[in-house]
Design a protein around this motif. Structure first.
Motif, PDB file in Angstrom:
ATOM      1  N   GLU A 206      13.736 -41.485  75.139  1.00 37.83           N
ATOM      2  CA  GLU A 206      13.186 -42.664  74.492  1.00 37.83           C
ATOM      3  C   GLU A 206      14.145 -43.824  74.712  1.00 37.83           C
ATOM      4  OE1 GLU A 206      12.401 -41.854  70.400  1.00 37.83           O
ATOM      5  OE2 GLU A 206      11.480 -39.910  70.829  1.00 37.83           O
ATOM      6  N   ALA A 207      13.623 -45.030  74.710  1.00 35.88           N
ATOM      7  CA  ALA A 207      14.438 -46.213  74.999  1.00 35.88           C
ATOM      8  C   ALA A 207      15.209 -46.637  73.751  1.00 35.88           C
ATOM      9  CB  ALA A 207      13.565 -47.348  75.506  1.00 35.88           C
ATOM     10  N   GLN A 208      16.185 -45.829  73.382  1.00 34.23           N
ATOM     11  CA  GLN A 208      17.060 -46.133  72.262  1.00 34.23           C
ATOM     12  C   GLN A 208      18.388 -45.448  72.515  1.00 34.23           C
ATOM     13  OE1 GLN A 208      14.366 -43.889  69.445  1.00 34.23           O
ATOM     14  NE2 GLN A 208      16.315 -43.162  68.647  1.00 34.23           N
ATOM     15  N   GLU A 209      19.413 -45.829  71.765  1.00 35.90           N
ATOM     16  CA  GLU A 209      20.743 -45.271  71.990  1.00 35.90           C
ATOM     17  C   GLU A 209      20.672 -43.750  72.002  1.00 35.90           C
ATOM     18  OE1 GLU A 209      25.330 -46.079  70.536  1.00 35.90           O
ATOM     19  OE2 GLU A 209      23.681 -46.519  69.155  1.00 35.90           O
ATOM     20  N   VAL A 210      21.294 -43.151  73.026  1.00 30.21           N
ATOM     21  CA  VAL A 210      21.150 -41.717  73.226  1.00 30.21           C
ATOM     22  C   VAL A 210      22.479 -41.117  73.670  1.00 30.21           C
ATOM     23  CG1 VAL A 210      20.368 -42.026  75.626  1.00 30.21           C
ATOM     24  CG2 VAL A 210      19.764 -39.931  74.385  1.00 30.21           C
ATOM     25  N   TRP A 211      22.733 -39.886  73.222  1.00 29.02           N
ATOM     26  CA  TRP A 211      23.925 -39.131  73.598  1.00 29.02           C
ATOM     27  C   TRP A 211      23.489 -37.927  74.429  1.00 29.02           C
ATOM     28  CZ3 TRP A 211      23.564 -42.068  69.361  1.00 29.02           C
ATOM     29  CH2 TRP A 211      24.681 -42.821  68.953  1.00 29.02           C
ATOM     30  N   VAL A 212      24.092 -37.765  75.612  1.00 27.58           N
ATOM     31  CA  VAL A 212      23.757 -36.661  76.510  1.00 27.58           C
ATOM     32  C   VAL A 212      25.017 -35.830  76.738  1.00 27.58           C
ATOM     33  CG1 VAL A 212      22.828 -35.991  78.749  1.00 27.58           C
ATOM     34  CG2 VAL A 212      22.041 -38.120  77.656  1.00 27.58           C
ATOM     35  N   THR A 213      24.970 -34.559  76.376  1.00 28.97           N
ATOM     36  CA  THR A 213      26.078 -33.635  76.630  1.00 28.97           C
ATOM     37  C   THR A 213      25.730 -32.805  77.859  1.00 28.97           C
ATOM     38  OG1 THR A 213      26.590 -33.507  74.264  1.00 28.97           O
ATOM     39  CG2 THR A 213      27.493 -31.780  75.684  1.00 28.97           C
ATOM     40  N   VAL A 214      26.561 -32.909  78.896  1.00 24.23           N
ATOM     41  CA  VAL A 214      26.323 -32.190  80.153  1.00 24.23           C
ATOM     42  C   VAL A 214      27.320 -31.038  80.245  1.00 24.23           C
ATOM     43  CG1 VAL A 214      26.182 -32.356  82.661  1.00 24.23           C
ATOM     44  CG2 VAL A 214      25.587 -34.345  81.242  1.00 24.23           C
ATOM     45  N   TYR A 215      26.802 -29.832  80.466  1.00 26.91           N
ATOM     46  CA  TYR A 215      27.650 -28.646  80.542  1.00 26.91           C
ATOM     47  C   TYR A 215      28.023 -28.339  81.994  1.00 26.91           C
ATOM     48  CZ  TYR A 215      26.167 -28.204  75.717  1.00 26.91           C
ATOM     49  OH  TYR A 215      25.923 -28.452  74.390  1.00 26.91           O
ATOM     50  N   ASN A 216      28.961 -27.403  82.167  1.00 34.89           N
ATOM     51  CA  ASN A 216      29.453 -27.085  83.513  1.00 34.89           C
ATOM     52  C   ASN A 216      28.350 -26.607  84.449  1.00 34.89           C
ATOM     53  OD1 ASN A 216      32.155 -27.760  83.052  1.00 34.89           O
ATOM     54  ND2 ASN A 216      32.619 -25.749  82.186  1.00 34.89           N
ATOM     55  N   ASP A 217      27.327 -25.932  83.906  1.00 33.94           N
ATOM     56  CA  ASP A 217      26.229 -25.452  84.747  1.00 33.94           C
ATOM     57  C   ASP A 217      25.144 -26.510  84.939  1.00 33.94           C
ATOM     58  OD1 ASP A 217      25.065 -25.518  82.266  1.00 33.94           O
ATOM     59  OD2 ASP A 217      24.502 -23.401  82.206  1.00 33.94           O
ATOM     60  N   LEU A 218      25.445 -27.758  84.486  1.00 35.95           N
ATOM     61  CA  LEU A 218      24.568 -28.926  84.637  1.00 35.95           C
ATOM     62  C   LEU A 218      23.356 -28.902  83.712  1.00 35.95           C
ATOM     63  CD1 LEU A 218      24.709 -29.523  88.501  1.00 35.95           C
ATOM     64  CD2 LEU A 218      26.145 -30.489  86.695  1.00 35.95           C
ATOM     65  N   THR A 219      23.284 -27.928  82.810  1.00 33.93           N
ATOM     66  CA  THR A 219      22.309 -28.039  81.733  1.00 33.93           C
ATOM     67  C   THR A 219      22.795 -29.116  80.772  1.00 33.93           C
ATOM     68  OG1 THR A 219      23.405 -26.297  80.463  1.00 33.93           O
ATOM     69  CG2 THR A 219      21.595 -25.635  81.941  1.00 33.93           C
ATOM     70  N   PHE A 220      21.930 -29.548  79.876  1.00 31.22           N
ATOM     71  CA  PHE A 220      22.284 -30.681  79.031  1.00 31.22           C
ATOM     72  C   PHE A 220      21.559 -30.604  77.694  1.00 31.22           C
ATOM     73  CE2 PHE A 220      18.734 -31.796  81.771  1.00 31.22           C
ATOM     74  CZ  PHE A 220      17.790 -32.249  80.868  1.00 31.22           C
ATOM     75  N   GLU A 221      22.088 -31.340  76.729  1.00 32.35           N
ATOM     76  CA  GLU A 221      21.427 -31.558  75.448  1.00 32.35           C
ATOM     77  C   GLU A 221      21.411 -33.052  75.180  1.00 32.35           C
ATOM     78  OE1 GLU A 221      23.095 -29.415  72.220  1.00 32.35           O
ATOM     79  OE2 GLU A 221      23.043 -27.470  73.222  1.00 32.35           O
ATOM     80  N   ILE A 222      20.335 -33.534  74.561  1.00 31.84           N
ATOM     81  CA  ILE A 222      20.272 -34.946  74.201  1.00 31.84           C
ATOM     82  C   ILE A 222      20.112 -35.081  72.693  1.00 31.84           C
ATOM     83  CG2 ILE A 222      19.305 -35.581  76.440  1.00 31.84           C
ATOM     84  CD1 ILE A 222      16.620 -36.026  75.064  1.00 31.84           C
ATOM     85  N   SER A 223      20.636 -36.193  72.171  1.00 31.59           N
ATOM     86  CA  SER A 223      20.543 -36.473  70.741  1.00 31.59           C
ATOM     87  C   SER A 223      20.449 -37.979  70.558  1.00 31.59           C
ATOM     88  CB  SER A 223      21.776 -35.936  70.006  1.00 31.59           C
ATOM     89  OG  SER A 223      21.775 -36.351  68.649  1.00 31.59           O
ATOM     90  N   TYR A 224      19.726 -38.393  69.525  1.00 30.32           N
ATOM     91  CA  TYR A 224      19.641 -39.812  69.202  1.00 30.32           C
ATOM     92  C   TYR A 224      20.529 -40.164  68.013  1.00 30.32           C
ATOM     93  CZ  TYR A 224      15.915 -39.665  72.578  1.00 30.32           C
ATOM     94  OH  TYR A 224      15.208 -39.479  73.745  1.00 30.32           O
ATOM     95  N   GLU A 225      21.394 -39.228  67.648  1.00 26.10           N
ATOM     96  CA  GLU A 225      22.459 -39.471  66.684  1.00 26.10           C
ATOM     97  C   GLU A 225      23.757 -38.998  67.306  1.00 26.10           C
ATOM     98  OE1 GLU A 225      21.713 -37.575  62.984  1.00 26.10           O
ATOM     99  OE2 GLU A 225      19.900 -38.701  62.545  1.00 26.10           O
ATOM    100  N   ASN A 226      24.850 -39.668  66.980  1.00 27.37           N
ATOM    101  CA  ASN A 226      26.150 -39.258  67.497  1.00 27.37           C
ATOM    102  C   ASN A 226      26.429 -37.822  67.065  1.00 27.37           C
ATOM    103  OD1 ASN A 226      28.888 -38.828  68.041  1.00 27.37           O
ATOM    104  ND2 ASN A 226      29.428 -40.945  67.595  1.00 27.37           N
ATOM    105  N   PRO A 227      26.532 -36.877  68.003  1.00 27.50           N
ATOM    106  CA  PRO A 227      26.735 -35.472  67.620  1.00 27.50           C
ATOM    107  C   PRO A 227      28.000 -35.242  66.807  1.00 27.50           C
ATOM    108  CG  PRO A 227      26.119 -35.647  69.936  1.00 27.50           C
ATOM    109  CD  PRO A 227      26.414 -37.034  69.459  1.00 27.50           C
ATOM    110  N   GLU A 228      28.988 -36.110  66.969  1.00 30.02           N
ATOM    111  CA  GLU A 228      30.237 -35.933  66.243  1.00 30.02           C
ATOM    112  C   GLU A 228      30.149 -36.453  64.814  1.00 30.02           C
ATOM    113  OE1 GLU A 228      33.338 -37.648  68.543  1.00 30.02           O
ATOM    114  OE2 GLU A 228      33.121 -36.235  70.196  1.00 30.02           O
ATOM    115  N   GLN A 229      29.044 -37.133  64.487  1.00 30.29           N
ATOM    116  CA  GLN A 229      28.890 -37.698  63.154  1.00 30.29           C
ATOM    117  C   GLN A 229      27.702 -37.129  62.396  1.00 30.29           C
ATOM    118  OE1 GLN A 229      28.637 -41.932  63.670  1.00 30.29           O
ATOM    119  NE2 GLN A 229      30.701 -42.127  64.510  1.00 30.29           N
ATOM    120  N   ALA A 230      26.750 -36.550  63.102  1.00 33.37           N
ATOM    121  CA  ALA A 230      25.461 -36.211  62.499  1.00 33.37           C
ATOM    122  C   ALA A 230      25.581 -35.232  61.337  1.00 33.37           C
ATOM    123  CB  ALA A 230      24.535 -35.644  63.566  1.00 33.37           C
TER     124      ALA A 230
END
Length: 327
Positions: A206-230
């Motif tokens: 979605e066109a809003q601030e987004v956090w993408v965590t990319v792992y070594n195997d190139l899989t990923f997770e996305i979040s629209y809240e800061n994962p370190e604060q949520a």
């Protein structure tokens, strides 16, 4: 933070904790242009109004883009701004605060001695690109990635946001997160590393601030809240203040990124209870200011541990003690 007296590096850091007033759709955006000394790389714009409303969420502010081959850089800021700082080299170098007229395009020529010449007349024939609203993409990537880039486009029509693969270089990374801006019309991104040699699959967003965590195997997770604060629970801040500090408030933020806990200075009012003034704050904050008399008196910046309740005893504006148990 309200002590904007010396517009030096210290003042710039203080300004991080001022209330944020980000541009909205009905706010006029004006270009701010800068010509920087040799050796200044990746310049950024920090800007604010005289009443302390910041144009951007976190220091060092908005990345400035080269204006063709003119030697000038530009960024857009809300028309209410009346002060600006230009920094570069990850904010290792910067100007002092520069007073500018609100609502006008402004050209700031920076000399080697950091003195600034301000003009409201165009200093080059290059055309300034029109303002495009953007949002921030954050990426946490494998440690083996030496460079990080963002590729973005709109699907299904395939319109690209950037001219050539691998796209926009993502800056930062000191806290593990790299960032870049994308126009709000995109709905698909790729995060790549090592000049595009490693990359994620297409990521629908979605066109809003987004956090993408990319792992070594190139899989990923996305979040629209800061994962370190949520998922960090709130904490309680307790304070005792001098008798002549009326209606004490708490201002709180996370350093060094400058994310504020409360919307506007002087912050959240504190309620009196059993001889202490108290307030709830997000557990991710690590810096506070206790103030009184509508913010006209205040402590210095106080560093605190994240995630734990804190007690602050304020003797006067220059002296305050911090503990993590009731004194």
């Amino acid at each position: 933070m309200k002590r904007v007296l010396l517009l030096t590096l210290c003042a710039a850091l203080l300004l991080l904790a001022l209330p944020v007033s980000l541009a909205e759709e009905d706010v006029e955006m004006v270009p701010v242009l800068a010509q920087v000394p040799a050796g200044w790389e990746n310049p950024h714009l920090w800007a604010w109004s005289d009443d302390g409303a910041n144009a951007f969420e976190a220091w060092p502010g908005e990345a400035m883009q080269p204006l063709g081959e003119s030697g000038w850089y530009y960024a857009y800021a809300p028309g209410f701004v009346q002060n600006a700082i230009v920094s570069a080299n990850d904010a290792a170098v910067q100007t002092e605060g520069v007073a500018i007229e609100a609502g006008k395009a402004v050209w700031i020529a920076i000399a080697d001695d950091l003195s600034c010449t301000v003009s409201y007349e165009a200093q080059t024939d290059e055309t300034i690109p029109e303002y495009v609203e953007t949002f921030t993409v954050h990426a946490y990537v494998p440690l083996a990635w030496e460079t990080v880039n963002l590729w973005a486009w709109s699907a299904p029509d395939g319109t690209n946001a950037f001219a050539a693969w691998p796209g926009e270089a993502m800056g930062g990374g000191e806290d593990g997160w790299f960032t870049a801006e994308a126009p709000t019309w995109v709905n698909s991104i790729i995060i790549s590393g090592n000049e595009g040699a490693a990359q994620t699959e297409d990521i629908s967003i979605e066109a809003q601030e987004v956090w993408v965590t990319v792992y070594n195997d190139l899989t990923f997770e996305i979040s629209y809240e800061n994962p370190e604060q949520a998922d960090v629970p709130d904490i309680t801040i307790h304070a005792q203040v001098p008798a002549d500090w009326a209606e004490p408030c708490c201002w709180a933020w996370s350093a060094p990124d400058g994310t504020n806990a409360f919307a506007a200075w002087p912050g959240e009012p504190m309620a009196e209870e059993d001889g202490w003034y108290t307030v709830q704050a997000p557990g991710w904050i690590n810096s506070v200011i206790i103030n009184g008399n509508a913010g006209s008196v205040q402590t210095a910046d106080l560093s605190v541990e994240s995630g734990v309740d804190v007690w602050v005893v304020v003797t006067d504006a220059e002296n305050a003690s911090v503990t993590y148990e009731a004194p």
